[in-house]
Design an enzyme around this catalytic site. Sequence first.
Site, PDB file in Angstrom:
ATOM      1  N   GLU A 129       9.429  -3.390   8.764  1.00  0.00           N
ATOM      2  CA  GLU A 129       8.072  -3.615   8.111  1.00  0.00           C
ATOM      3  C   GLU A 129       8.367  -3.693   6.335  1.00  0.00           C
ATOM      4  OE1 GLU A 129       5.484  -2.414   5.880  1.00  0.00           O
ATOM      5  OE2 GLU A 129       5.144  -0.750   6.819  1.00  0.00           O
ATOM      6  N   CYS A 138       1.160   1.245   2.832  1.00  0.00           N
ATOM      7  CA  CYS A 138       1.481  -0.113   3.125  1.00  0.00           C
ATOM      8  C   CYS A 138       0.565  -0.894   3.420  1.00  0.00           C
ATOM      9  CB  CYS A 138       2.816  -0.287   4.179  1.00  0.00           C
ATOM     10  SG  CYS A 138       2.297   0.614   5.638  1.00  0.00           S
TER      11      CYS A 138
END
Length: 529
Positions: free
Chosen positions: A264, A301
Site C-alpha cells: 500500500e 494514507c
Amino acid sequence: MITGKNYIGSQLKASGTKTVKTFNPVLNKENPWVFTEATPEEIDEAVVLANQAFVSYKKCSGLEKAKFLTAIADEILALGDDLLVQYCSESGFARGRAEGERGRMIGQLHSFAAMLTEGSWVQATIDTAITDRLPAPKEDLRKMLVPLGPIVVFGSSNFPFAFSTAGGDTASALASGCPVIVKSHSMHIGTGEMVASAIIKAAQKTNMPEGVFSNLIGGGKTLGASLVKHPLVKGVGFTGSISGGRALFDLAAQRPEPIPVFAEMGSVNPVILLPEALKNNSQKWATAYAGSITLGAGQFCTNPGLLIALEGNDLNKFAEQLTEAIEKIEPGCMLHPSIHADFESGIKTMEEQNGVSKVAHFKGDVLPNHGAQTILRVKGEDFLKNELLRHEVFGPFSIIIECNNIAQLIQIVAKLEGQLTGTIIGEENEPEQHTDVIAALQNRVGRLIFNGVPTGVEVCASMIHGGPYPASSDSRFTAVGTHAVYRWVRPLSFQNWPDDLLPAELQNENPLQIVRTVNNELIKETISI
C-alpha cells in the site's frame, strides 16, 4: 522494558555493531534507547526458524490460532501505560491517538480470531465423484485455501500500532497459518520491541512453534532487501512510499522464485464537490474537510489531497470558508524531522508550478516538526498539463482544482493514478445526474465514499483498503479487515483423496461444522457417499 535487541523467535540477540536511535519529534531530540541492527547471520536465522515453524504452524487448527491471536491482544493490553508512553515518545502523537490506535490493533486481532473460530474463510469447495457419468467418470475434487509460508511485514511510519508489529498485515498472516518476520520501522523501534515481546509471550503461552514470529531492526535498503530476497520467504506486506514499495516489488519479481508483494503505497484521495452541494452546504463541507486535512497532522494514507469542483462563486465561497476553518486549527506534530522536511519541500515544489496560487496557510508560530497546513488552488487546464501536481504531499495539504465544466472534471479524474479512495459530495439526488463522473472515479479507486471524508478506515469485512496501482500493488486485495487474510494463502485441490487423510475442512463428516460449497450448494451438512 526496552533492550534494543532483535527478537529471533523468542531469543533476544544483538551481535552486530551498527546501532540506531529513535527520535522524539515533540521534544525535538533523540530518545535515549540504543538499538542494534540485525546482522546477515541473524536475518538468516530468523527466516530459517520461521520456515521450520511453518511445518507445524500451518497444521494448527483455527481454534488454536484464534487462541494465539486473542492471547496477543491480552498481552498487548497487559503492557498498559508504558506502551502508550513509548508510542507517544517515538511518534509525536497525543495519548488519545495512541489509545485509539491501540484499540484498533486489538480489535483487528479479535476480528481475525472470530474469523478463525467460525472457520468458513478457507472457502472449502467440494465436487463429489460421479463414477457412472458418461462418456467419462467424474473425479472427486475438493479445494480449500492453504498458507503460503514465512511472510515479511514492513512496519509503517504513520501507524505504529495498526499497520506495524501486530497490525493488520501481521494479524492476517498469522491467521492464515503463516509465520511472520517483522522489519521494525526505524521511527518507532522501541514501540515495536514492546509489542513484539507481547507476541512472543502469547506464542509461548499458547504453545505456538518457536520462530512463528520474529522482530528485526535495520535499514530498509539492507535488512529489507535481504529479507525479500531470502529464498525461504514466500510473501511481503508493506505500507509506505511508492519508491519503497516499488523497489521491494521489483526485488521480489527478480528472484528465481518470484513472490507476491502486497504494498500500500500512495494516494491523493480525490474529492469531487458537485454543484448543488457547494451551493447549499459549503460551510458544512468546508468545516468537515478542514478537520479531515489536518487530522493526525495530515499523515493518513487517506488524506484528501485533491478537492475538485466547477469554477464559480460557489467554489470561491467554499475556498474562503475552508481557509477560515483550516487556519484556526493548531498545527500538529509530524512523525519525524525528515517527514516534516519532505512536507515543507513538497509544498514549496507545488507552489512553484505554473498557475498555482496559495489559498490558505497557518499564519501563527509553528513549533519544530509541526506541519503548517496549506491549501493551494489551480485551474483545471493547468492541472492537466502538469503531472507533478498529481503527486502526494504527505502532510496537512490539499489542492483545490477549479474545472470549467463537467467534461474537464471527468478528464482530470481519468488522468489520475490509482487511489485508495474517491469521494463524491452531493445533494441526495445529485449523483444520479452525474453517473459519468462516478463511473470515471470508480475506475480509479478502491473505495467510493458519498458525503463523507476519506480519513477513517473501518476495520470490517466490507472494507477495501487498496486500489489500482500505485495505491496498492494488487487492487484485488485489501490491507484492512478480515479479507486481508486472502493475500497470504493459495488454493490447493485434492483429487480422489482418502477421506481420513483430508484436512478436517474437506472431510465428509464436516467435523468443524463450517459452511462449505458442496456440489454448488452452500451447506453445513454431512456428505453421504
